[in-house]
Every structure is written in structure tokens, then in C-alpha cells.
Design a protein around this motif. Sequence first.
Motif, PDB file in Angstrom:
ATOM      1  N   UNK A  36       1.369   3.433  11.493  1.00 17.47           N
ATOM      2  CA  UNK A  36       0.882   4.592  10.765  1.00 17.47           C
ATOM      3  C   UNK A  36       1.330   5.868  11.473  1.00 17.47           C
ATOM      4  N   UNK A  37       1.312   6.982  10.755  1.00 24.58           N
ATOM      5  CA  UNK A  37       1.706   8.250  11.360  1.00 24.58           C
ATOM      6  C   UNK A  37       0.539   8.851  12.132  1.00 24.58           C
ATOM      7  N   UNK A  38       0.813   9.514  13.266  1.00 20.79           N
ATOM      8  CA  UNK A  38      -0.271  10.177  14.000  1.00 20.79           C
ATOM      9  C   UNK A  38      -0.863  11.329  13.193  1.00 20.79           C
ATOM     10  N   UNK A  39      -2.128  11.618  13.454  1.00 23.78           N
ATOM     11  CA  UNK A  39      -2.828  12.766  12.853  1.00 23.78           C
ATOM     12  C   UNK A  39      -2.716  12.771  11.334  1.00 23.78           C
ATOM     13  N   UNK A  40      -2.791  11.609  10.729  1.00 23.14           N
ATOM     14  CA  UNK A  40      -2.672  11.500   9.273  1.00 23.14           C
ATOM     15  C   UNK A  40      -3.936  10.861   8.705  1.00 23.14           C
ATOM     16  N   UNK A  41      -4.247  11.209   7.462  1.00 28.22           N
ATOM     17  CA  UNK A  41      -5.408  10.642   6.778  1.00 28.22           C
ATOM     18  C   UNK A  41      -4.942   9.594   5.778  1.00 28.22           C
ATOM     19  N   UNK A  42      -5.527   8.413   5.883  1.00 22.50           N
ATOM     20  CA  UNK A  42      -5.196   7.293   5.009  1.00 22.50           C
ATOM     21  C   UNK A  42      -6.454   6.852   4.259  1.00 22.50           C
ATOM     22  N   UNK A  43      -6.238   6.107   3.194  1.00 25.27           N
ATOM     23  CA  UNK A  43      -7.361   5.550   2.438  1.00 25.27           C
ATOM     24  C   UNK A  43      -7.021   4.126   2.025  1.00 25.27           C
ATOM     25  N   UNK A  44      -8.000   3.241   2.169  1.00 25.78           N
ATOM     26  CA  UNK A  44      -7.876   1.909   1.600  1.00 25.78           C
ATOM     27  C   UNK A  44      -8.514   1.981   0.213  1.00 25.78           C
ATOM     28  N   UNK A  45      -7.745   1.648  -0.800  1.00 17.76           N
ATOM     29  CA  UNK A  45      -8.169   1.859  -2.185  1.00 17.76           C
ATOM     30  C   UNK A  45      -8.214   0.529  -2.931  1.00 17.76           C
ATOM     31  N   UNK A  46      -9.345   0.269  -3.617  1.00 14.69           N
ATOM     32  CA  UNK A  46      -9.530  -0.959  -4.388  1.00 14.69           C
ATOM     33  C   UNK A  46      -9.782  -0.612  -5.848  1.00 14.69           C
ATOM     34  N   UNK A  47      -9.222  -1.405  -6.752  1.00 18.06           N
ATOM     35  CA  UNK A  47      -9.454  -1.206  -8.174  1.00 18.06           C
ATOM     36  C   UNK A  47     -10.522  -2.182  -8.670  1.00 18.06           C
ATOM     37  N   UNK A  48     -10.944  -1.999  -9.906  1.00 22.26           N
ATOM     38  CA  UNK A  48     -11.936  -2.902 -10.500  1.00 22.26           C
ATOM     39  C   UNK A  48     -11.312  -4.234 -10.904  1.00 22.26           C
ATOM     40  N   UNK A  85     -15.388  -6.054  -9.452  1.00 20.89           N
ATOM     41  CA  UNK A  85     -15.883  -4.877  -8.749  1.00 20.89           C
ATOM     42  C   UNK A  85     -16.339  -3.860  -9.792  1.00 20.89           C
ATOM     43  N   UNK A  86     -17.544  -3.320  -9.635  1.00 17.73           N
ATOM     44  CA  UNK A  86     -18.133  -2.488 -10.676  1.00 17.73           C
ATOM     45  C   UNK A  86     -17.466  -1.128 -10.820  1.00 17.73           C
ATOM     46  N   UNK A  87     -16.908  -0.608  -9.733  1.00 20.27           N
ATOM     47  CA  UNK A  87     -16.225   0.680  -9.786  1.00 20.27           C
ATOM     48  C   UNK A  87     -15.164   0.738  -8.701  1.00 20.27           C
ATOM     49  N   UNK A  88     -14.149   1.588  -8.862  1.00 15.24           N
ATOM     50  CA  UNK A  88     -13.116   1.696  -7.824  1.00 15.24           C
ATOM     51  C   UNK A  88     -13.743   2.071  -6.481  1.00 15.24           C
ATOM     52  N   UNK A  89     -13.113   1.613  -5.415  1.00 16.71           N
ATOM     53  CA  UNK A  89     -13.627   1.839  -4.063  1.00 16.71           C
ATOM     54  C   UNK A  89     -12.541   2.499  -3.229  1.00 16.71           C
ATOM     55  N   UNK A  90     -12.956   3.447  -2.368  1.00 13.20           N
ATOM     56  CA  UNK A  90     -12.008   4.096  -1.468  1.00 13.20           C
ATOM     57  C   UNK A  90     -12.702   4.402  -0.150  1.00 13.20           C
ATOM     58  N   UNK A  91     -11.994   4.175   0.952  1.00 17.84           N
ATOM     59  CA  UNK A  91     -12.529   4.465   2.282  1.00 17.84           C
ATOM     60  C   UNK A  91     -11.433   5.125   3.105  1.00 17.84           C
ATOM     61  N   UNK A  92     -11.688   6.358   3.562  1.00 16.27           N
ATOM     62  CA  UNK A  92     -10.686   7.126   4.294  1.00 16.27           C
ATOM     63  C   UNK A  92     -10.874   7.003   5.801  1.00 16.27           C
TER      64      UNK A  92
END
Length: 461
Positions: A221-233, A243-250
Amino acid sequence: MREAMWRGRFLAHAVAFLLLGIAFGTCIDDPTGPTDLSEQDSLAAVVTEPVSANPLGGSAQSMEMGGSVDVPQASVPQEVSYISYPPGSVPEADSIEIFNRANRAMVGAPLADGGVDPIPIPSSVGDTLEITLLRDGDRVASEMKIVPSESPPRVVRTRPRRRQTRVPINSNIEVIFTEPITATSATPQNIRLLEGSRIIPATLIRSWDGTRVEVVPEEFLRPSATYAISLTTGISDLSGGELQQPFSSEFTTVSEGAHLAGAMVFESKRSGQSEIWIMDDDGSNPLQLTRRVAEGGAATGPALSPDGRKVVFSAWPSGEEWEIYLINVDGTGLTNLTSHPAFDGWRPAWSPDGSKISFFSTRDDPANDEIYVMNSDGTGVIRLTENPADDANSTWSPDGSKIAFETNRGGDYDIYVMNADGSNPRPLTTHPADDEWPAWSPDGSKIAFDSWRDGDREIYV
């Protein structure tokens, strides 16, 4: 290999839980006295519908640590429910016990960060589960749960955790679900690693029991960068629930120049022979980097590169000479840097800028150790010392201008220092006892070493 490790680890845990449940179920009576339900509204246990106890079919087999344990299918319950608590749900507890009043099965597990990942327990729809939360063996809370006929999958937690900062750039990402999800829904279309709107190429590894998916980026991954793990329904469980709604965790990665995960490297025999390991600087997350690179011999003397991306070490395959090797901090890219028939010795050392590696070798005289330096890719080998005595165990000053080493030029071993090009060698110690293994202080003003001058080995500076 990684998938086999996941499969073995989680299968072993699941089978252990299930067999404990069967064993306890034959001897545990109904609890006496009323159950404390005062905490029920504030607790957050997630109980899933019953699913197959062996989602992939066949017998259970643990491949961890090179061994295997076969568990006949007939001894494993047909269906289990999964119980979990998200992190922070019960910070006052350190363990959990779950008792099924219908079939008298019981399982238990430790808590971490106030939560617990999915625990399987034999169950059927409508069974009553008594969940007890403990601290130091004493009950702190409890609640009753009825096993439902259906329950959509949810996310228990992610690793890195949501909004975590200073995440190492060589991290893998993990999503833990409340219950097994199907292999057909654990796809790059439904599980993505994003930097803004950009999709990061990655490999998905679904655990044996289906409750976890590891996301392994193809590059750091790149330094000093913001990422998100994203899940769909599109994520679905074994019963077809989605899954009842999309999920995201940064999460945000470490700044430029910070260490990667595994800020410490070391040698260990915990896997059976001397291998190179790496771990976080608090001792957590140990990872074995080498796997029998020195079959029948040893791997030793690891040193982490200044940028934290690579590890240089010495290895001695049985029946061969010592060589200097390089490996990435994720265990990939193993390279023999020296490939020379002579001895290329222990304790290779990085220059502060990571461009060069010093080591000692007998390549110019089988009976004489001398200090050499090479580029970090193994090219450009240059001899720095030339003396009938042995010169060994070099270490660079923090500014890269000097190299300290040990030598027996005076009969016993003393600490010397020379310029980085090998010029102007001079003694720092002249004691009749052996002085060895020099190491610079971070500011370059002092050198620590070990010595026998008081009759046993001690550290001096």
C-alpha cells in the motif's frame, strides 16, 4: 500454502469447539437459580440460523505445524449456529461460555478487544442458548438467545479496524463475518479494496469455515494514504441470506519512511529448525519468513533493511557453505546474494541508506576471514580488509561513513573501526580478553560490545 494454513487453523478451532460441546453436553445440568437478563438490552450477541457443521464436506483435517488430525464426519454435529460479539460490545469481560439448553452442548472462548469472533455450537432452530460473560472466572453478564430460522450475514469486524491509523503498508486486510459466506459470493466484484475510487488489485482467500476473507494486495500500500474495504449486498450466507446493506471500513497507512509490519526480525526454532521470523515491535503478529531454505542446517543473523521492506540473513544448508540471502518482509522473493563456494559468514549488515551490505567471507583465503561489501542486489563485491588475522562481524555507523568490526590482529579479539571504504583501520579496544560483536548507538557517538574481560561475557560501551 496460505489457504491451507487458514483451512487447517480454523477447522482445528471449529472441531475443538464442537467436540467440547458434545463432551460437556453429557455432563452439565441445567443451571440452578434464575438467569440474569438485566443486561440483555445492552448486549449485542449475534446468533445465526443453523448451518452445516462442515460447509465444504468431507472429514476435518488440520494442516497446522505440518501435522494432521482426521476427525470422522460422523462425530461432528450436523448443524451449528455461530455466536459472535463485535469488538467493544463487552469490554468488562475476558471470556464467554455458551450453553444450549436443548442439546446440552457447551462451548467457551476468550474475548479480545471486548468481542469475540464467530463460535460454532451444535443447535437447531428454536433452541435456547444461555450466553454467560465472565471476567477472571466470575460472571459479569448473561443473556438468553433463541436460535433463529434465518439471520442475514453481517460483518463482525475488519482488520485493520475501522478508522485505524498508522497501518503498515505491507498489511493484508481481513473481514470476519457472523457466519459462513458462500465461495461464489466472496468475489472481487463483492469484496474490494479501494483507494478513493481506484480498485486495488488483490487476491481473496476465503477461510475453511467461510467466516473470514483475507484480502492480499498485489503490491504494498502507499504511505499516508486512506483505503477502504468495501462490500456489496451480493455477499450471501449458506441459506441464501444477503448482506442487508453495503459495508465500508476505512483505514490510513503509516507515513513515508515508517516501519512496515514486523519491525523486528529474529531467529527461532519454534517451527523445528532455525528459521527467520518477523514480528511487530510489541511482540505481536509473529510471521515465519523462511521455510527450510537451509534444510538440515540453519538460517541466522537477520537484519531488517532501513526502509523496512527486506531482510538480509545468513543460511547454511546441510552439506553446503554459508551464503547471504535476501527476502521480502512478506516472505516472498527469496534470493541468494552471494552464491559462492566459499564461506560467506554470519551477521550481514545494511548500510544506513540501504544501498550496500557488508559481510565477512573466506572467498580469497579459506583460512582467513575478511570483510567485504556488496550492493544490496549482490553485485559489486569489494574486499575492504586484507590482513592475516580474522576480520568479522561488521556494523555501519549511523551516518554510513565508518564500519566497526572485530579482529584478532593483536592475538585476542578487539573492536576496530575503519572508514567505509576500508581505509584507516584502528583499534578501539586493546584488552587481553576477547571483545566482540560491536553495535553503534543511534547517534554514532558510542559503540556497545560484549567482552570476557571480567571472566564471563558482559555488555560494555
